[in-house]
Write a protein that holds these residues in place. Structure first.
Motif, PDB file in Angstrom:
ATOM      1  N   GLU A   1       0.956  -0.959   0.234  1.00 13.08           N
ATOM      2  CA  GLU A   1      -0.416  -0.147  -0.095  1.00 13.08           C
ATOM      3  C   GLU A   1       0.882   1.532   0.403  1.00 13.08           C
ATOM      4  N   SER A   2       1.509   1.086   0.630  1.00 17.38           N
ATOM      5  CA  SER A   2       2.705   2.188   0.445  1.00 17.38           C
ATOM      6  C   SER A   2       4.220   1.783   0.493  1.00 17.38           C
ATOM      7  N   GLU A   3       5.168   1.992  -0.413  1.00 15.01           N
ATOM      8  CA  GLU A   3       6.825   1.475  -0.722  1.00 15.01           C
ATOM      9  C   GLU A   3       7.358   2.358   0.277  1.00 15.01           C
ATOM     10  N   PRO A   4       8.768   1.177   0.776  1.00 12.45           N
ATOM     11  CA  PRO A   4       9.817   1.176   1.623  1.00 12.45           C
ATOM     12  C   PRO A   4      10.015   2.538   1.721  1.00 12.45           C
ATOM     13  N   ARG A   5       9.662   3.529   2.929  1.00 15.69           N
ATOM     14  CA  ARG A   5      10.480   4.836   2.903  1.00 15.69           C
ATOM     15  C   ARG A   5      11.167   5.103   4.239  1.00 15.69           C
ATOM     16  N   LEU A   6      11.750   6.148   4.039  1.00 16.98           N
ATOM     17  CA  LEU A   6      13.021   6.819   5.093  1.00 16.98           C
ATOM     18  C   LEU A   6      12.300   7.476   6.554  1.00 16.98           C
ATOM     19  N   GLU A   7      11.748   7.375   7.461  1.00 14.64           N
ATOM     20  CA  GLU A   7      11.316   8.201   8.369  1.00 14.64           C
ATOM     21  C   GLU A   7      12.522   8.763   9.937  1.00 14.64           C
ATOM     22  N   GLY A   8      13.049   9.619   9.776  1.00 14.41           N
ATOM     23  CA  GLY A   8      13.888   9.701  10.993  1.00 14.41           C
ATOM     24  C   GLY A   8      15.000   9.009  10.771  1.00 14.41           C
ATOM     25  N   ARG A   9      15.313   7.716  11.860  1.00 14.66           N
ATOM     26  CA  ARG A   9      15.662   6.818  12.026  1.00 14.66           C
ATOM     27  C   ARG A   9      15.141   4.933  11.561  1.00 14.66           C
ATOM     28  N   GLN A  10      13.946   4.464  11.088  1.00 14.47           N
ATOM     29  CA  GLN A  10      13.242   3.998  10.643  1.00 14.47           C
ATOM     30  C   GLN A  10      12.531   3.912   9.212  1.00 14.47           C
ATOM     31  N   MET A  11      12.627   2.716   8.748  1.00 15.66           N
ATOM     32  CA  MET A  11      11.557   2.667   7.256  1.00 15.66           C
ATOM     33  C   MET A  11      10.606   2.248   7.514  1.00 15.66           C
ATOM     34  N   VAL A  12       9.405   2.829   6.547  1.00 14.14           N
ATOM     35  CA  VAL A  12       7.783   2.334   7.057  1.00 14.14           C
ATOM     36  C   VAL A  12       7.688   1.732   5.659  1.00 14.14           C
ATOM     37  N   MET A  13       6.683   0.699   5.476  1.00 18.22           N
ATOM     38  CA  MET A  13       6.575  -0.081   4.423  1.00 18.22           C
ATOM     39  C   MET A  13       4.933  -0.707   5.254  1.00 18.22           C
ATOM     40  N   LEU A  14       3.886  -0.027   3.717  1.00 18.72           N
ATOM     41  CA  LEU A  14       2.833  -0.827   4.302  1.00 18.72           C
ATOM     42  C   LEU A  14       1.759  -1.926   3.367  1.00 18.72           C
ATOM     43  N   LEU A  15       1.488  -2.956   3.980  1.00 14.62           N
ATOM     44  CA  LEU A  15       1.185  -3.479   3.398  1.00 14.62           C
ATOM     45  C   LEU A  15      -0.663  -3.717   3.875  1.00 14.62           C
ATOM     46  N   ALA A  16      -1.183  -4.549   2.652  1.00 16.93           N
ATOM     47  CA  ALA A  16      -2.356  -4.728   2.996  1.00 16.93           C
ATOM     48  C   ALA A  16      -3.022  -6.003   2.245  1.00 16.93           C
ATOM     49  N   PRO A  17      -4.109  -6.761   2.842  1.00 15.00           N
ATOM     50  CA  PRO A  17      -4.178  -7.973   2.259  1.00 15.00           C
ATOM     51  C   PRO A  17      -4.622  -8.375   1.048  1.00 15.00           C
ATOM     52  N   ARG A  18      -4.722  -9.240  -0.122  1.00 16.17           N
ATOM     53  CA  ARG A  18      -5.013  -9.394  -1.270  1.00 16.17           C
ATOM     54  C   ARG A  18      -6.950  -9.288  -0.964  1.00 16.17           C
TER      55      ARG A  18
END
Length: 178
Positions: A161-178
């Motif tokens: 749902e959202s590609e890996p992106r850097l937010e400060g000292r952490q990298m975040v990615m959001l996945l949703a079920p199909r």
């Protein structure tokens, strides 16, 4: 000079009934659902009273407004039942969070993947957070590779749902079920 206090009329929830309907003519629907045509409001109220039921405004925005002869208490009960049934059937999607580190062990990674797959089966979204500490910030490429690996392993059961992106000292990615 003080103005006298005037209370505003309370805004009524739901449709108008009987004497609350203030239009000269209405499109009248009978008890069994048969169309009785455009009639004067007095005649419609009389027909409802004769049947021992209420005159309920079904479609107030049409011209003339559509009114139906029915038992208002029963109508309200049915509407409440429909609303509660709709609430019961809806699924609230939660966002579960899985926290990883760039140098995670393979067994720990396997445990995290199992719980991630379980969350997808339950219909929840998963937020994968990869936390960098100290000098790990210099090796963001390792973190990005790890998130790409997560994305490849969940491609059958989840969409990104959202590609890996850097937010400060952490990298975040959001996945949703199909």
């Amino acid at each position: 000079m003080r103005r006298p206090f005037r209370a505003t009329a309370p805004v009524k929830e739901g449709p108008r009934i009987n004497r609350e309907i203030r239009v000269p003519q209405v499109q009248l629907i009978g008890e069994e659902g048969d169309n009785l045509g455009v009639v004067a409001i007095a005649d419609a109220l009389a027909a409802a009273a004769e049947a021992g039921l209420d005159l309920v405004e079904i479609s107030p925005n049409s011209t003339p407004p559509v009114c139906k002869i029915l038992d208002f208490g029963k109508y309200k009960f049915e509407a409440q039942k429909k609303a509660s049934e709709a609430r019961k059937n809806q699924k609230i999607v939660e966002i579960k969070e899985i926290k990883l580190r760039p140098n995670i062990d393979t067994n720990d990674y396997g445990v995290k993947m199992k719980s991630m797959l379980r969350f997808f089966e339950e219909g929840d979204k998963v937020k994968v957070t990869l936390r960098f500490r100290g000098r790990e910030m210099a090796h963001q490429d390792l973190g990005f590779k790890l998130l790409q690996q997560v994305k490849e392993e969940t491609v059958g059961v989840a969409k990104v749902e959202s590609e890996p992106r850097l937010e400060g000292r952490q990298m975040v990615m959001l996945l949703a079920p199909r």
